[in-house]
Motif scaffolding. Sequence first.
Motif, PDB file in Angstrom:
ATOM      1  N   GLU A 182      45.463 -21.843  88.375  1.00  0.00           N
ATOM      2  CA  GLU A 182      46.325 -22.599  89.286  1.00  0.00           C
ATOM      3  C   GLU A 182      47.257 -21.679  90.082  1.00  0.00           C
ATOM      4  OE1 GLU A 182      46.934 -26.890  87.041  1.00  0.00           O
ATOM      5  OE2 GLU A 182      48.258 -25.242  86.556  1.00  0.00           O
ATOM      6  N   GLY A 183      47.185 -20.380  89.782  1.00  0.00           N
ATOM      7  CA  GLY A 183      47.961 -19.417  90.560  1.00  0.00           C
ATOM      8  C   GLY A 183      49.343 -19.136  90.003  1.00  0.00           C
ATOM      9  N   ARG A 184      49.603 -19.580  88.780  1.00  0.00           N
ATOM     10  CA  ARG A 184      50.920 -19.283  88.206  1.00  0.00           C
ATOM     11  C   ARG A 184      50.935 -17.854  87.693  1.00  0.00           C
ATOM     12  NH1 ARG A 184      52.755 -24.733  87.491  1.00  0.00           N
ATOM     13  NH2 ARG A 184      50.957 -26.097  87.179  1.00  0.00           N
ATOM     14  N   THR A 185      52.136 -17.274  87.675  1.00  0.00           N
ATOM     15  CA  THR A 185      52.312 -15.926  87.136  1.00  0.00           C
ATOM     16  C   THR A 185      52.643 -16.052  85.652  1.00  0.00           C
ATOM     17  OG1 THR A 185      53.236 -15.284  89.262  1.00  0.00           O
ATOM     18  CG2 THR A 185      53.571 -13.777  87.405  1.00  0.00           C
ATOM     19  N   ILE A 186      51.872 -15.371  84.807  1.00  0.00           N
ATOM     20  CA  ILE A 186      52.041 -15.570  83.367  1.00  0.00           C
ATOM     21  C   ILE A 186      52.259 -14.244  82.651  1.00  0.00           C
ATOM     22  CG2 ILE A 186      50.970 -16.498  81.285  1.00  0.00           C
ATOM     23  CD1 ILE A 186      49.213 -18.188  83.283  1.00  0.00           C
ATOM     24  N   LEU A 187      53.272 -14.211  81.804  1.00  0.00           N
ATOM     25  CA  LEU A 187      53.506 -13.052  80.940  1.00  0.00           C
ATOM     26  C   LEU A 187      53.533 -13.534  79.503  1.00  0.00           C
ATOM     27  CD1 LEU A 187      56.080 -12.148  83.394  1.00  0.00           C
ATOM     28  CD2 LEU A 187      55.181 -10.158  82.232  1.00  0.00           C
ATOM     29  N   ALA A 188      52.779 -12.867  78.633  1.00  0.00           N
ATOM     30  CA  ALA A 188      52.746 -13.299  77.239  1.00  0.00           C
ATOM     31  C   ALA A 188      52.942 -12.107  76.314  1.00  0.00           C
ATOM     32  CB  ALA A 188      51.426 -13.988  76.936  1.00  0.00           C
ATOM     33  N   VAL A 189      53.878 -12.239  75.394  1.00  0.00           N
ATOM     34  CA  VAL A 189      54.042 -11.224  74.362  1.00  0.00           C
ATOM     35  C   VAL A 189      52.995 -11.478  73.287  1.00  0.00           C
ATOM     36  CG1 VAL A 189      55.520 -10.419  72.496  1.00  0.00           C
ATOM     37  CG2 VAL A 189      56.499 -10.876  74.755  1.00  0.00           C
ATOM     38  N   LEU A 190      52.179 -10.469  72.979  1.00  0.00           N
ATOM     39  CA  LEU A 190      51.103 -10.630  72.007  1.00  0.00           C
ATOM     40  C   LEU A 190      51.182  -9.527  70.961  1.00  0.00           C
ATOM     41  CD1 LEU A 190      48.035 -11.191  74.378  1.00  0.00           C
ATOM     42  CD2 LEU A 190      49.436 -12.935  73.280  1.00  0.00           C
ATOM     43  N   HIS A 191      50.442  -9.751  69.863  1.00  0.00           N
ATOM     44  CA  HIS A 191      50.271  -8.664  68.902  1.00  0.00           C
ATOM     45  C   HIS A 191      48.797  -8.351  68.705  1.00  0.00           C
ATOM     46  CE1 HIS A 191      54.262  -7.632  67.655  1.00  0.00           C
ATOM     47  NE2 HIS A 191      54.601  -8.914  67.608  1.00  0.00           N
ATOM     48  N   ASP A 192      47.941  -9.095  69.392  1.00  0.00           N
ATOM     49  CA  ASP A 192      46.516  -9.007  69.153  1.00  0.00           C
ATOM     50  C   ASP A 192      45.849  -8.272  70.323  1.00  0.00           C
ATOM     51  OD1 ASP A 192      43.845  -9.418  68.812  1.00  0.00           O
ATOM     52  OD2 ASP A 192      44.038 -11.512  68.200  1.00  0.00           O
ATOM     53  N   GLU A 193      45.476  -7.002  70.076  1.00  0.00           N
ATOM     54  CA  GLU A 193      44.877  -6.202  71.152  1.00  0.00           C
ATOM     55  C   GLU A 193      43.568  -6.811  71.632  1.00  0.00           C
ATOM     56  OE1 GLU A 193      44.489  -2.289  69.496  1.00  0.00           O
ATOM     57  OE2 GLU A 193      46.623  -2.349  68.936  1.00  0.00           O
ATOM     58  N   ALA A 194      42.784  -7.341  70.673  1.00  0.00           N
ATOM     59  CA  ALA A 194      41.479  -7.893  71.038  1.00  0.00           C
ATOM     60  C   ALA A 194      41.654  -9.056  72.008  1.00  0.00           C
ATOM     61  CB  ALA A 194      40.737  -8.355  69.783  1.00  0.00           C
ATOM     62  N   LEU A 195      42.662  -9.895  71.718  1.00  0.00           N
ATOM     63  CA  LEU A 195      42.941 -11.040  72.578  1.00  0.00           C
ATOM     64  C   LEU A 195      43.310 -10.579  73.981  1.00  0.00           C
ATOM     65  CD1 LEU A 195      43.022 -14.114  71.922  1.00  0.00           C
ATOM     66  CD2 LEU A 195      45.509 -13.909  71.934  1.00  0.00           C
ATOM     67  N   ALA A 196      44.140  -9.545  74.046  1.00  0.00           N
ATOM     68  CA  ALA A 196      44.551  -9.013  75.349  1.00  0.00           C
ATOM     69  C   ALA A 196      43.338  -8.508  76.106  1.00  0.00           C
ATOM     70  CB  ALA A 196      45.571  -7.901  75.146  1.00  0.00           C
ATOM     71  N   ARG A 197      42.494  -7.760  75.399  1.00  0.00           N
ATOM     72  CA  ARG A 197      41.291  -7.210  76.050  1.00  0.00           C
ATOM     73  C   ARG A 197      40.393  -8.329  76.561  1.00  0.00           C
ATOM     74  NH1 ARG A 197      41.074  -1.664  74.375  1.00  0.00           N
ATOM     75  NH2 ARG A 197      41.907  -1.595  72.260  1.00  0.00           N
ATOM     76  N   ALA A 198      40.290  -9.417  75.778  1.00  0.00           N
ATOM     77  CA  ALA A 198      39.338 -10.473  76.126  1.00  0.00           C
ATOM     78  C   ALA A 198      39.834 -11.338  77.280  1.00  0.00           C
ATOM     79  CB  ALA A 198      39.064 -11.346  74.899  1.00  0.00           C
ATOM     80  N   HIS A 199      41.139 -11.584  77.355  1.00  0.00           N
ATOM     81  CA  HIS A 199      41.604 -12.622  78.275  1.00  0.00           C
ATOM     82  C   HIS A 199      42.637 -12.176  79.308  1.00  0.00           C
ATOM     83  CE1 HIS A 199      39.518 -15.686  75.946  1.00  0.00           C
ATOM     84  NE2 HIS A 199      40.032 -15.150  74.848  1.00  0.00           N
ATOM     85  N   PHE A 200      43.255 -11.026  79.112  1.00  0.00           N
ATOM     86  CA  PHE A 200      44.364 -10.672  80.001  1.00  0.00           C
ATOM     87  C   PHE A 200      43.976  -9.497  80.898  1.00  0.00           C
ATOM     88  CE2 PHE A 200      46.253 -13.167  76.747  1.00  0.00           C
ATOM     89  CZ  PHE A 200      47.388 -13.740  77.294  1.00  0.00           C
ATOM     90  N   PRO A 201      43.890  -9.716  82.201  1.00  0.00           N
ATOM     91  CA  PRO A 201      43.489  -8.648  83.118  1.00  0.00           C
ATOM     92  C   PRO A 201      44.480  -7.486  83.117  1.00  0.00           C
ATOM     93  CG  PRO A 201      43.478 -10.801  84.214  1.00  0.00           C
ATOM     94  CD  PRO A 201      44.110 -11.004  82.885  1.00  0.00           C
TER      95      PRO A 201
END
Lengths: 245, 289
Positions: A182-201
Motif C-alpha cells: 500500500e506504499g506505507r513506510t515500515i520499520l520493524a525491530v527484529l531479532h530473527d535474521e532469517a525473517l529479515a532476509r526472507a521479507h525485508f528488502p
Amino acid sequence: MSEPAICCADITLGYGPHPAVHHLDGDIDRGSLTAILGPNGAGKSTLLKAIAGELKPIAGHFDFGTPKPRIAYLPQIAEIDRSFPLTVFELLSLGLWRKTGLFGGLSHDDRHAVEQALHAVGLVGFENRTLDTLSGGQMSRVLFARVMLQDADIVLLDEPFAAIDTRTVADLMGLIAHWHAEGRTILAVLHDEALARAHFPTTLLLARETIAWGPTEDVLTETNLRAARRMVEAHDPHAPVCEVA
Amino acid sequence: MLYALLIAPFTEFDFMRRALVGASVLALSAAPIGVFLMLRRMSLVGDAMAHAILPGAALGYLVAGLSLGAMTLGGLIAGFAVALLAGLIARITRLREDASLAAFYLMSLALGVTLISARGSNIDLLHVLFGSVLALDDQALILIGGVATVTLVTLAIIIRPLVMESIDPVFLRSVSRAGAPAHLAFLALAVLNLVGGFQALGTLLAVGLMMLPAIAARFWARTLTGMIAVATLIGIVATYAGLLLSYHLGLASGPTIILVAGVLYLLSIIAGTQGGLLLALLPRKHLEA
C-alpha cells in the motif's frame, strides 16, 4: 526517487550522558520496508521511540518533510497494562482516535472498520474479550489491528514477533507485506535474521553505532554480524566526551 | 415491622434523609474515581490525598471556625497543591508519582497536625477527621451535589485519555496531548471528592467510600463499565445499610457506613463471581472448547 520519508540527520540518542544510538545518519525511503537488527542494548527500540517522538535526540534531528506524516507505533507487549479491564473492541476503537478525538462517537463505518481489522488479523469473535484473557500472540494480533485502524504513513513495529508462534508470525508478516504494498513506510525491530532476509528488502544493523545500512543481503554478512556482536553493552565510565559535531 | 426497621427512620427524621441523600450522591461520584485509582495502582493515593487535605481544612477552621466554606476552600487548595506538585515532579524528574506524593502529603499532614494542635482542641480534630454525616445542612448537600456534578461531567470528558494513559501511554502520546491534562484533572477530581466527603464522613472515612466499593467491584465485574456500576451500587447499599445500623444500634454513623462497605468487600472476596474464593473451591466445570 522521491524524497525520503524520514531523514536521520546525524542522530544521537540516549537517556543520560552515554549514547544509546550514536551518530546515525541516513535516509529512510518512502514506502521502504526496513528491518532493524542488532544485539540487546543496541538502541533499536530507542531509535523507534525517537522517531515516534517519545524521545528528544541529544544531537541531530529527524526531518519528516511536509506535511508531517502520520506515525503508528506498535509497542512491545510488555509496555501495555493488560490487567486493565478493557475489551478488545474498546481498545481498537481507541485506535480511531484521529477520527473520533476526545468525544466523537463511533459511526457505523467506524464499527465496521474495527470489525474489518479484527477480521484481517484473524480475531473475529474477540470483540468482547477483555485484554487479560488474551494470549501473547492474540495480543500481538490486536495491536496489529490497531495499527491498521490508525491508517498511518509510517509504521513503527517494536519487536512485533517476540515470543510468537510461527503461524502467527506468518499471518502478521502477510499484513506487513500488505501495508508495504500500500506504499506505507515500515520499520520493524527484529531479532530473527532469517525473517529479515526472507521479507525485508532493507536492513539497518545497529550496535549503538551504525554497523551497516542498505539492501539486506549486503548488510547481513558474517563480517558485519560479527562486528555487531562485538558491541560492548556496559557503559564505559571513562569514555571521553564525543567531539564529533 | 419491616417498615419500622427499614424505612421509618428515614421518613421520621429529616437528618436521616439528608444523610442518606448526601452519602449516596457522594458514593455515586466517588465510586468511579475509586475504580480508576485502583486500576492505576493508586489505591493508596486516596488515603495520602486525604491526609494532604487536612492542613487546608485546619487553616480554614482556624480562620473562620466550623465554617463549611472556609474549610472546604482550605482543603481544596491544600489538596490541589499537593496533587499538582506531586504530578508535576513525577513528570519532570525521575521520581515516581507515589514517591513524590508521599513526600508532599507527609509535609502537608505534619503541617496540619501542627496547626490544629497549636490552636484547637482534640475534639475539633475529631470533627475534622471523622465528620458528621448526621448533621448535613443545605450548604453541605449543595456542595456534595456540586462535587458529584463536576465529577461526572469531567470524567465523561477525560475518560478516553484516562483509560488510554493507564493501558498504553505511549500510544496516547502519539495521537494526543490530552494525557497529562487528563491525569491532572483526574487527581483534582480525587481531591474534590475527598473534600466533598470530609464534611459528610470526615477526611479519613471519605477515602473509604471511594476505595472500598471500587475494590470490592473488581470481584463482580469484568469490564470497566461494569466495575463502575457495581462500585456505585455497593457504595449506595453501604450507605443505606450503614445508616440503618447506626440508627438502630446507636453507633457512629460515618464509620458504620465504612464498616458495612468493608463487610461488603469481604463478602465480595469470598462470593465474587470474578475470582472469588468460593468459586475457586467449587468443583470446576469446563467447556468442550
